[in-house]
Design a protein around this motif. Structure first.
Motif, PDB file in Angstrom:
ATOM      1  N   ALA A   1      -1.267   1.829  -5.919  1.00  0.00           N
ATOM      2  CA  ALA A   1      -0.537   0.570  -5.737  1.00  0.00           C
ATOM      3  C   ALA A   1       0.852   0.830  -5.156  1.00  0.00           C
ATOM      4  N   ASP A   2       1.496   1.873  -5.642  1.00  0.00           N
ATOM      5  CA  ASP A   2       2.825   2.221  -5.141  1.00  0.00           C
ATOM      6  C   ASP A   2       2.758   2.627  -3.670  1.00  0.00           C
TER       7      ASP A   2
ATOM      8  N   LEU B   1       2.906  -2.934 -11.113  1.00  0.00           N
ATOM      9  CA  LEU B   1       3.244  -1.539 -11.412  1.00  0.00           C
ATOM     10  C   LEU B   1       3.930  -1.413 -12.772  1.00  0.00           C
TER      11      LEU B   1
ATOM     12  N   MET C   1      -7.215  -0.343  -9.413  1.00  0.00           N
ATOM     13  CA  MET C   1      -6.310   0.408  -8.577  1.00  0.00           C
ATOM     14  C   MET C   1      -5.356   1.165  -9.509  1.00  0.00           C
TER      15      MET C   1
ATOM     16  N   ILE D   1      -5.098  -6.467 -10.914  1.00  0.00           N
ATOM     17  CA  ILE D   1      -4.292  -7.382 -10.119  1.00  0.00           C
ATOM     18  C   ILE D   1      -5.147  -8.596  -9.798  1.00  0.00           C
TER      19      ILE D   1
ATOM     20  N   ASP E   1       2.755  -8.699  -5.241  1.00  0.00           N
ATOM     21  CA  ASP E   1       1.665  -8.590  -6.215  1.00  0.00           C
ATOM     22  C   ASP E   1       1.548  -7.161  -6.732  1.00  0.00           C
ATOM     23  N   LEU E   2       1.640  -6.201  -5.831  1.00  0.00           N
ATOM     24  CA  LEU E   2       1.539  -4.789  -6.216  1.00  0.00           C
ATOM     25  C   LEU E   2       2.732  -4.362  -7.070  1.00  0.00           C
ATOM     26  N   GLU E   3       3.921  -4.692  -6.616  1.00  0.00           N
ATOM     27  CA  GLU E   3       5.126  -4.280  -7.346  1.00  0.00           C
ATOM     28  C   GLU E   3       5.193  -4.916  -8.726  1.00  0.00           C
TER      29      GLU E   3
ATOM     30  N   TRP F   1      -4.003 -10.815   1.235  1.00  0.00           N
ATOM     31  CA  TRP F   1      -4.304  -9.395   1.034  1.00  0.00           C
ATOM     32  C   TRP F   1      -5.223  -8.870   2.137  1.00  0.00           C
TER      33      TRP F   1
ATOM     34  N   MET G   1       1.286  -9.499  -0.689  1.00  0.00           N
ATOM     35  CA  MET G   1       0.600  -8.329  -1.220  1.00  0.00           C
ATOM     36  C   MET G   1       1.587  -7.363  -1.887  1.00  0.00           C
TER      37      MET G   1
ATOM     38  N   ALA H   1       2.095  -0.525  -1.572  1.00  0.00           N
ATOM     39  CA  ALA H   1       3.303  -1.341  -1.477  1.00  0.00           C
ATOM     40  C   ALA H   1       4.285  -0.720  -0.487  1.00  0.00           C
TER      41      ALA H   1
END
Length: 156
Positions: free
Chosen positions: A6-7, A79, A1, A93, A74-76, A103, A71, A10
């Motif tokens: 991802a941003d 980044l 990703m 990730i 995890d994304l933040e 997720w 989720m 999120a």
């Protein structure tokens, strides 16, 4: 990703969390088509459905917030920070089975919200929403479906 993906995901997750928080705060517009899909009536009787919603909606919303935040966090966390040389690098990730299940549910909720919004009559949408905006959201819905299927394959 990619970091931009991802941003974006999120951000979408945080927006869905906002919908669930509105349920807890009892300020949700329950006649909104998105809310009708996220929190369908549990009973045929209006009175029974209202009572169930009064007793259970807050707990359901809290559980959904916890799942979605798994989720989002995890994304933040994945980044890159500003000035990081990984700005364009694909993010890796890793999640455990419990995280993967969170997720999957979260991706499904985001897809549901976007699908309901993009299939509403034009008159129900904000006046500045264009056909191009709706088409782009359709692409996002497809991408989220791809992400879900990829995650499901990884779990097998």
């Amino acid at each position: 990703m990619l970091p931009d993906e991802a941003d974006m995901l999120a951000n979408l997750g945080r927006q869905v969390v906002g919908l669930h928080r509105a349920v807890i705060d009892r300020r949700a517009a329950l006649d909104d088509p998105v809310m009708e899909r996220l929190y369908p009536s549990a009973y045929g009787s209006v009175e029974d459905a209202a009572e169930f919603r009064r007793l259970a909606a807050g707990d359901i919303a809290s559980a959904r917030i916890q799942t979605m935040m798994r989720m989002v966090v995890d994304l933040e966390t994945a980044l890159p920070t500003e000035g990081d040389d990984r700005d364009d690098a694909e993010l890796q990730i890793s999640v455990d089975v419990e995280g993967a299940e969170a997720w999957l549910r979260s991706l499904g909720e985001v897809r549901l919200v976007l699908h309901v919004r993009t299939t509403q009559p034009r008159s129900a949408l904000a006046p500045d929403v264009t056909d191009e905006d709706i088409a782009q959201l359709g692409d996002v819905i497809d991408w989220l479906g791809f992400a879900q299927s990829t995650l499901l394959e990884a779990l097998e």
